[in-house]
Every structure is written in C-alpha cells, then in structure tokens.
Design a protein around this motif. Sequence first.
Motif, PDB file in Angstrom:
ATOM      1  N   GLN A  44       0.756  -1.256   0.113  1.00 17.52           N
ATOM      2  CA  GLN A  44      -0.113  -0.094   0.204  1.00 17.52           C
ATOM      3  C   GLN A  44       0.999   1.265   0.048  1.00 17.52           C
ATOM      4  O   GLN A  44       0.560   2.159  -0.526  1.00 17.52           O
ATOM      5  CB  GLN A  44      -0.933   0.035   1.248  1.00 17.52           C
ATOM      6  CG  GLN A  44      -2.034  -0.757   1.074  1.00 17.52           C
ATOM      7  CD  GLN A  44      -2.812  -1.131   2.396  1.00 17.52           C
ATOM      8  OE1 GLN A  44      -2.513  -0.334   3.407  1.00 17.52           O
ATOM      9  NE2 GLN A  44      -4.007  -1.762   2.264  1.00 17.52           N
ATOM     10  N   ARG A  45       1.888   1.088   0.672  1.00 19.98           N
ATOM     11  CA  ARG A  45       2.707   2.494   0.923  1.00 19.98           C
ATOM     12  C   ARG A  45       3.417   2.669  -0.525  1.00 19.98           C
ATOM     13  O   ARG A  45       3.650   3.700  -0.990  1.00 19.98           O
ATOM     14  CB  ARG A  45       3.747   1.976   1.852  1.00 19.98           C
ATOM     15  CG  ARG A  45       3.453   2.411   3.359  1.00 19.98           C
ATOM     16  CD  ARG A  45       4.489   2.237   4.356  1.00 19.98           C
ATOM     17  NE  ARG A  45       4.034   2.052   5.673  1.00 19.98           N
ATOM     18  CZ  ARG A  45       4.413   1.228   6.450  1.00 19.98           C
ATOM     19  NH1 ARG A  45       5.428   0.402   6.257  1.00 19.98           N
ATOM     20  NH2 ARG A  45       4.061   1.264   7.594  1.00 19.98           N
ATOM     21  N   ALA A  46       3.941   1.555  -0.942  1.00 24.73           N
ATOM     22  CA  ALA A  46       4.638   1.542  -2.398  1.00 24.73           C
ATOM     23  C   ALA A  46       3.728   2.189  -3.503  1.00 24.73           C
ATOM     24  O   ALA A  46       3.890   2.896  -4.441  1.00 24.73           O
ATOM     25  CB  ALA A  46       5.182   0.310  -2.833  1.00 24.73           C
ATOM     26  N   GLY A  47       2.287   1.687  -3.330  1.00 23.64           N
ATOM     27  CA  GLY A  47       1.402   2.323  -4.321  1.00 23.64           C
ATOM     28  C   GLY A  47       1.185   3.839  -4.032  1.00 23.64           C
ATOM     29  O   GLY A  47       0.810   4.537  -5.248  1.00 23.64           O
ATOM     30  N   GLU A  49       3.162   6.072  -2.983  1.00 21.96           N
ATOM     31  CA  GLU A  49       4.339   6.768  -3.370  1.00 21.96           C
ATOM     32  C   GLU A  49       4.377   6.964  -4.654  1.00 21.96           C
ATOM     33  O   GLU A  49       4.848   7.972  -5.354  1.00 21.96           O
ATOM     34  CB  GLU A  49       5.532   5.947  -2.722  1.00 21.96           C
ATOM     35  CG  GLU A  49       5.766   6.147  -1.482  1.00 21.96           C
ATOM     36  CD  GLU A  49       7.025   5.360  -1.156  1.00 21.96           C
ATOM     37  OE1 GLU A  49       7.704   4.775  -1.819  1.00 21.96           O
ATOM     38  OE2 GLU A  49       7.240   5.225   0.335  1.00 21.96           O
ATOM     39  N   ARG A  50       3.869   6.066  -5.642  1.00 19.96           N
ATOM     40  CA  ARG A  50       3.924   6.258  -7.078  1.00 19.96           C
ATOM     41  C   ARG A  50       2.609   6.778  -7.575  1.00 19.96           C
ATOM     42  O   ARG A  50       2.537   7.204  -8.743  1.00 19.96           O
ATOM     43  CB  ARG A  50       3.774   4.706  -7.599  1.00 19.96           C
ATOM     44  CG  ARG A  50       5.107   4.051  -7.567  1.00 19.96           C
ATOM     45  CD  ARG A  50       5.187   2.597  -8.499  1.00 19.96           C
ATOM     46  NE  ARG A  50       5.202   1.551  -7.189  1.00 19.96           N
ATOM     47  CZ  ARG A  50       4.647   0.307  -7.594  1.00 19.96           C
ATOM     48  NH1 ARG A  50       3.601   0.116  -8.181  1.00 19.96           N
ATOM     49  NH2 ARG A  50       4.646  -0.512  -6.583  1.00 19.96           N
ATOM     50  N   GLY A  51       1.764   7.148  -6.680  1.00 23.20           N
ATOM     51  CA  GLY A  51       0.498   7.878  -7.067  1.00 23.20           C
ATOM     52  C   GLY A  51      -0.521   7.060  -7.668  1.00 23.20           C
ATOM     53  O   GLY A  51      -1.370   7.449  -8.381  1.00 23.20           O
ATOM     54  N   GLU A  52      -0.627   5.833  -7.400  1.00 22.34           N
ATOM     55  CA  GLU A  52      -1.608   5.043  -7.767  1.00 22.34           C
ATOM     56  C   GLU A  52      -2.752   5.105  -6.675  1.00 22.34           C
ATOM     57  O   GLU A  52      -2.888   5.423  -5.616  1.00 22.34           O
ATOM     58  CB  GLU A  52      -1.156   3.717  -7.553  1.00 22.34           C
ATOM     59  CG  GLU A  52      -0.135   3.425  -8.883  1.00 22.34           C
ATOM     60  CD  GLU A  52       0.226   1.671  -8.751  1.00 22.34           C
ATOM     61  OE1 GLU A  52      -0.418   0.984  -8.154  1.00 22.34           O
ATOM     62  OE2 GLU A  52       1.223   1.622  -9.356  1.00 22.34           O
TER      63      GLU A  52
END
Length: 52
Positions: A44-47, A49-52
């Motif tokens: 969720q954090r990675a998503g 950060e990518r703006g998804e």
Amino acid sequence: MGGQRRKLSRGELRGGRAQSRGAAGDPAAQKKELLRRMRERAEQRAGTERGE
C-alpha cells in the motif's frame, strides 16, 4: 493510562490455554499472519508513493 491486569494462572502463563480475542494458538500461524499484514502495508505504501 493503565487498567487493571487480569490474573493469570500458572498454566495460562506457560501458554496452556488459547489466547482470547480469537488469536491463533499456533505461533507459526501467528507469524505467517503478521508477515502477510506487513507485506500488505508495504504494498500500500509503495502504491501511494507512485501515485496510484
């Protein structure tokens, strides 16, 4: 702050009874569930950060 602690018998202190609140009695299952939740949070954090 703190509440009253529940008194535990010797058997409960040594893990004789299953824990309350629906926790699994198997330590391996608990660890597996913890790792699954940690991976979900990381995804969720990675998503975000990518703006998804």
